[in-house]
Design a protein around this motif. Structure first.
Motif, PDB file in Angstrom:
ATOM      1  N   PRO A   6      32.237  35.681  38.685  1.00  2.82           N
ATOM      2  CA  PRO A   6      32.450  36.925  37.928  1.00  2.82           C
ATOM      3  C   PRO A   6      32.946  38.079  38.804  1.00  2.82           C
ATOM      4  CG  PRO A   6      30.316  35.951  37.409  1.00  2.82           C
ATOM      5  CD  PRO A   6      30.838  35.237  38.621  1.00  2.82           C
ATOM      6  N   SER A   7      32.626  38.052  40.076  1.00  3.96           N
ATOM      7  CA  SER A   7      32.972  39.165  40.963  1.00  3.96           C
ATOM      8  C   SER A   7      34.379  39.074  41.540  1.00  3.96           C
ATOM      9  CB  SER A   7      31.969  39.242  42.123  1.00  3.96           C
ATOM     10  OG  SER A   7      30.655  39.457  41.639  1.00  3.96           O
ATOM     11  N   TYR A   8      34.871  37.863  41.775  1.00  2.56           N
ATOM     12  CA  TYR A   8      36.099  37.724  42.542  1.00  2.56           C
ATOM     13  C   TYR A   8      37.191  36.860  41.906  1.00  2.56           C
ATOM     14  CZ  TYR A   8      32.965  39.461  46.181  1.00  2.56           C
ATOM     15  OH  TYR A   8      32.059  40.207  46.899  1.00  2.56           O
ATOM     16  N   VAL A   9      36.846  35.979  40.986  1.00  2.00           N
ATOM     17  CA  VAL A   9      37.795  34.965  40.526  1.00  2.00           C
ATOM     18  C   VAL A   9      38.488  35.394  39.232  1.00  2.00           C
ATOM     19  CG1 VAL A   9      38.065  32.562  39.783  1.00  2.00           C
ATOM     20  CG2 VAL A   9      36.500  33.130  41.666  1.00  2.00           C
ATOM     21  N   PRO A  24      33.795  35.539  52.592  1.00  2.00           N
ATOM     22  CA  PRO A  24      34.579  36.570  53.282  1.00  2.00           C
ATOM     23  C   PRO A  24      36.038  36.621  52.859  1.00  2.00           C
ATOM     24  CG  PRO A  24      33.104  35.506  54.831  1.00  2.00           C
ATOM     25  CD  PRO A  24      33.013  34.719  53.560  1.00  2.00           C
ATOM     26  N   VAL A  25      36.687  35.458  52.622  1.00  2.00           N
ATOM     27  CA  VAL A  25      38.108  35.495  52.255  1.00  2.00           C
ATOM     28  C   VAL A  25      38.278  35.928  50.803  1.00  2.00           C
ATOM     29  CG1 VAL A  25      38.601  33.144  51.387  1.00  2.00           C
ATOM     30  CG2 VAL A  25      40.287  34.342  52.795  1.00  2.00           C
ATOM     31  N   LEU A  26      37.287  35.656  49.949  1.00  2.64           N
ATOM     32  CA  LEU A  26      37.332  36.185  48.581  1.00  2.64           C
ATOM     33  C   LEU A  26      37.302  37.710  48.615  1.00  2.64           C
ATOM     34  CD1 LEU A  26      34.844  33.832  46.659  1.00  2.64           C
ATOM     35  CD2 LEU A  26      37.335  33.843  46.468  1.00  2.64           C
ATOM     36  N   LYS A  27      36.416  38.260  49.415  1.00  3.20           N
ATOM     37  CA  LYS A  27      36.324  39.716  49.542  1.00  3.20           C
ATOM     38  C   LYS A  27      37.602  40.299  50.140  1.00  3.20           C
ATOM     39  CE  LYS A  27      31.267  39.856  50.036  1.00  3.20           C
ATOM     40  NZ  LYS A  27      30.134  40.201  50.930  1.00  3.20           N
ATOM     41  N   GLN A  28      38.134  39.616  51.149  1.00  2.00           N
ATOM     42  CA  GLN A  28      39.358  40.078  51.796  1.00  2.00           C
ATOM     43  C   GLN A  28      40.520  40.105  50.796  1.00  2.00           C
ATOM     44  OE1 GLN A  28      40.560  37.482  54.973  1.00  2.00           O
ATOM     45  NE2 GLN A  28      42.105  38.884  55.795  1.00  2.00           N
ATOM     46  N   ALA A  29      40.658  39.039  50.010  1.00  2.00           N
ATOM     47  CA  ALA A  29      41.753  38.958  49.042  1.00  2.00           C
ATOM     48  C   ALA A  29      41.640  40.055  47.996  1.00  2.00           C
ATOM     49  CB  ALA A  29      41.759  37.582  48.379  1.00  2.00           C
ATOM     50  N   LYS A  30      40.435  40.296  47.503  1.00  2.00           N
ATOM     51  CA  LYS A  30      40.246  41.328  46.491  1.00  2.00           C
ATOM     52  C   LYS A  30      40.515  42.716  47.057  1.00  2.00           C
ATOM     53  CE  LYS A  30      39.570  39.568  42.541  1.00  2.00           C
ATOM     54  NZ  LYS A  30      40.538  39.881  41.473  1.00  2.00           N
ATOM     55  N   ARG A  31      40.086  42.917  48.303  1.00  2.00           N
ATOM     56  CA  ARG A  31      40.321  44.211  48.953  1.00  2.00           C
ATOM     57  C   ARG A  31      41.811  44.502  49.071  1.00  2.00           C
ATOM     58  NH1 ARG A  31      41.233  44.987  54.212  1.00  2.00           N
ATOM     59  NH2 ARG A  31      40.304  42.986  54.835  1.00  2.00           N
ATOM     60  N   VAL A  43      48.985  38.708  56.666  1.00  2.00           N
ATOM     61  CA  VAL A  43      49.386  37.424  56.062  1.00  2.00           C
ATOM     62  C   VAL A  43      49.103  37.440  54.565  1.00  2.00           C
ATOM     63  CG1 VAL A  43      48.859  34.957  55.939  1.00  2.00           C
ATOM     64  CG2 VAL A  43      49.165  36.058  58.165  1.00  2.00           C
ATOM     65  N   LEU A  44      47.864  37.772  54.191  1.00  4.15           N
ATOM     66  CA  LEU A  44      47.503  37.769  52.772  1.00  4.15           C
ATOM     67  C   LEU A  44      48.270  38.827  51.988  1.00  4.15           C
ATOM     68  CD1 LEU A  44      43.634  37.197  52.618  1.00  4.15           C
ATOM     69  CD2 LEU A  44      45.490  35.524  52.557  1.00  4.15           C
ATOM     70  N   SER A  45      48.466  39.989  52.570  1.00  5.50           N
ATOM     71  CA  SER A  45      49.094  41.091  51.835  1.00  5.50           C
ATOM     72  C   SER A  45      50.568  40.831  51.515  1.00  5.50           C
ATOM     73  CB  SER A  45      48.949  42.402  52.607  1.00  5.50           C
ATOM     74  OG  SER A  45      49.556  42.310  53.876  1.00  5.50           O
ATOM     75  N   ALA A  46      51.142  39.779  52.090  1.00  2.39           N
ATOM     76  CA  ALA A  46      52.519  39.403  51.767  1.00  2.39           C
ATOM     77  C   ALA A  46      52.598  38.606  50.468  1.00  2.39           C
ATOM     78  CB  ALA A  46      53.129  38.594  52.906  1.00  2.39           C
ATOM     79  N   TYR A  47      51.439  38.333  49.858  1.00  2.00           N
ATOM     80  CA  TYR A  47      51.387  37.495  48.653  1.00  2.00           C
ATOM     81  C   TYR A  47      50.661  38.231  47.523  1.00  2.00           C
ATOM     82  CZ  TYR A  47      53.036  33.846  51.732  1.00  2.00           C
ATOM     83  OH  TYR A  47      53.787  33.111  52.619  1.00  2.00           O
ATOM     84  N   GLY A  76      44.072  43.366  46.992  1.00  2.23           N
ATOM     85  CA  GLY A  76      44.687  43.421  45.672  1.00  2.23           C
ATOM     86  C   GLY A  76      45.287  42.128  45.162  1.00  2.23           C
ATOM     87  N   LEU A  77      44.929  40.993  45.752  1.00  2.75           N
ATOM     88  CA  LEU A  77      45.452  39.706  45.294  1.00  2.75           C
ATOM     89  C   LEU A  77      44.658  39.189  44.094  1.00  2.75           C
ATOM     90  CD1 LEU A  77      46.301  39.816  48.441  1.00  2.75           C
ATOM     91  CD2 LEU A  77      46.508  37.324  48.213  1.00  2.75           C
ATOM     92  N   LYS A  78      45.350  38.465  43.203  1.00  3.90           N
ATOM     93  CA  LYS A  78      44.644  37.681  42.206  1.00  3.90           C
ATOM     94  C   LYS A  78      44.053  36.468  42.905  1.00  3.90           C
ATOM     95  CE  LYS A  78      46.931  38.831  37.862  1.00  3.90           C
ATOM     96  NZ  LYS A  78      45.672  39.358  37.294  1.00  3.90           N
ATOM     97  N   VAL A  79      42.879  36.021  42.442  1.00  6.37           N
ATOM     98  CA  VAL A  79      42.202  34.884  43.061  1.00  6.37           C
ATOM     99  C   VAL A  79      42.113  33.737  42.051  1.00  6.37           C
ATOM    100  CG1 VAL A  79      40.046  34.016  44.029  1.00  6.37           C
ATOM    101  CG2 VAL A  79      40.874  36.301  44.657  1.00  6.37           C
ATOM    102  N   ALA A  80      42.668  32.596  42.445  1.00  6.31           N
ATOM    103  CA  ALA A  80      42.545  31.369  41.660  1.00  6.31           C
ATOM    104  C   ALA A  80      41.683  30.392  42.459  1.00  6.31           C
ATOM    105  CB  ALA A  80      43.910  30.767  41.379  1.00  6.31           C
ATOM    106  N   LEU A  81      40.675  29.842  41.822  1.00  4.91           N
ATOM    107  CA  LEU A  81      39.730  28.934  42.488  1.00  4.91           C
ATOM    108  C   LEU A  81      39.676  27.620  41.728  1.00  4.91           C
ATOM    109  CD1 LEU A  81      37.353  28.344  44.518  1.00  4.91           C
ATOM    110  CD2 LEU A  81      35.832  29.343  42.785  1.00  4.91           C
ATOM    111  N   ASP A  82      39.714  26.509  42.464  1.00  2.00           N
ATOM    112  CA  ASP A  82      39.505  25.187  41.882  1.00  2.00           C
ATOM    113  C   ASP A  82      38.122  24.701  42.294  1.00  2.00           C
ATOM    114  OD1 ASP A  82      39.525  22.274  41.489  1.00  2.00           O
ATOM    115  OD2 ASP A  82      41.651  22.538  41.088  1.00  2.00           O
TER     116      ASP A  82
END
Length: 325
Positions: A200-203, A166-173, A144-148, A175-181
């Motif tokens: 600093p690690s994921y966002v 866990p989902v931050l780590k999953q997204a980074k693994r 699901v995530l890798s389609a984005y 290759g997704l960019k992470v936007a956080l509000d």
């Protein structure tokens, strides 16, 4: 850039208050979001049953994804809902908005947020999370995530230990960019240590309003945006009538406010994020993307609730194309 959002799937029930007495009677602080249980939700609704009200699919990330879809972006949404009428309504509303939904379903009632709008247009939210709070990273397949290309996450999820990090780590693994509000200054105050660790690690892109940025950085907004942009590639701080600031390695961009005096501020930050992410998805500059965000925020504060009527979107899209040209 295809974006997928993950957030609390909540049906918004909007109440237009005659005065602010109801807030103090239920121990609610004006302008904040408080978590409540099912019994409190029923009590608040019953106490205000004669007020003008409306219903809409809500949750801040859902608002952002729906607005992006209206502009023509390819977006998805991940959430968890119950088996009740509200859950069915929520799922159908996303389908109609052209948002691809990835829902986990459980028996029982869905979450909802009672949005109480004061006469001065400030909104106070009393939120019953229901099953939305039980979503886990294990329920989100890699495919699901890798389609984005980008994932947009609300800060309210930080309290969910089985989901947030866990989902931050999953997204980074993947290759997704992470936007956080950051979502709310209470989130910042309650989880500042964890935020200082994960940002600093994921966002890559951090959204906040003025009070959230100041609570996080411990300094005024203009200095806060520089502080944050040393942690994340892009820092966006919205400041209501004072416009917005966008910080990056090249400095600070100032964005003027759009629109007139607000009728209801519900969804302003959500629509700013939608416009900003849409501009980036179209390959435009930070300044042009933020101008689209400011324009969308100005549109939504002219109405009651966080859903711009369908009839307005054709004119909105024309203006957005003009901004991005």
């Amino acid at each position: 850039m295809k974006a997928i959002g993950i957030g609390n799937a909540l049906v918004d029930v909007l109440l237009q208050l005659e005065n602010d007495e109801i807030l103090s009677s239920f121990g609610l602080q004006k302008g904040t979001m408080d978590l409540i249980d099912e019994n409190q939700m029923v009590s608040i609704r019953k106490a205000q049953e004669n007020l003008k009200r409306s219903q809409a699919p809500g949750g801040s990330v859902c608002n952002t994804m729906r607005a992006m879809a209206q502009l023509g972006a390819s977006v998805g949404f991940i959430g968890k809902i119950g088996s009740d009428e509200a859950g069915a309504y929520y799922e159908e509303a996303l389908r109609k908005a052209n948002v691809i939904s990835y829902f986990s379903h459980v028996p029982g009632i869905s979450g909802s947020s009672t949005v109480m709008i004061s006469p001065d247009a400030e909104r106070t939210m009393a939120t019953f999370l229901g099953p939305a709070a039980t979503l886990t990273a294990e329920e989100i397949p890699d495919e699901v995530l890798s389609a984005y290309d980008c994932i947009y996450i609300e800060g309210y999820l930080i309290a969910n230990e089985r989901l947030f990090v866990p989902v931050l780590k999953q997204a980074k693994r993947l290759g997704l960019k992470v936007a956080l509000d950051l979502s709310n200054f209470n989130v910042v105050n309650g989880f500042k240590e964890l935020l200082l660790e994960v940002i600093p690690s994921y966002v890559d892109i951090l959204f906040s309003n003025e009070s959230e940025a100041e609570a996080f950085a411990g300094r005024q907004a203009e200095k806060a945006v520089s502080f944050i942009s040393r942690m994340a590639d892009i820092s966006v701080v919205t400041m209501g009538s004072k416009g917005a600031l966008v910080g990056c390695k090249d400095g600070i961009i100032r964005i003027p406010v759009s629109g007139g005096a607000p009728v209801d501020t519900t969804g302003a930050g959500d629509h700013f994020a939608a416009g900003f992410l849409y501009g980036l998805s179209a390959g435009r500059s930070l300044e042009k993307s933020a101008r689209v965000g400011s324009f969308l925020a100005g549109c939504v504060v002219d109405i009651i609730g966080a859903q711009i009527p369908d009839r307005q979107w054709e004119q909105i899209k024309l203006k957005v194309r003009e901004i991005l040209s």
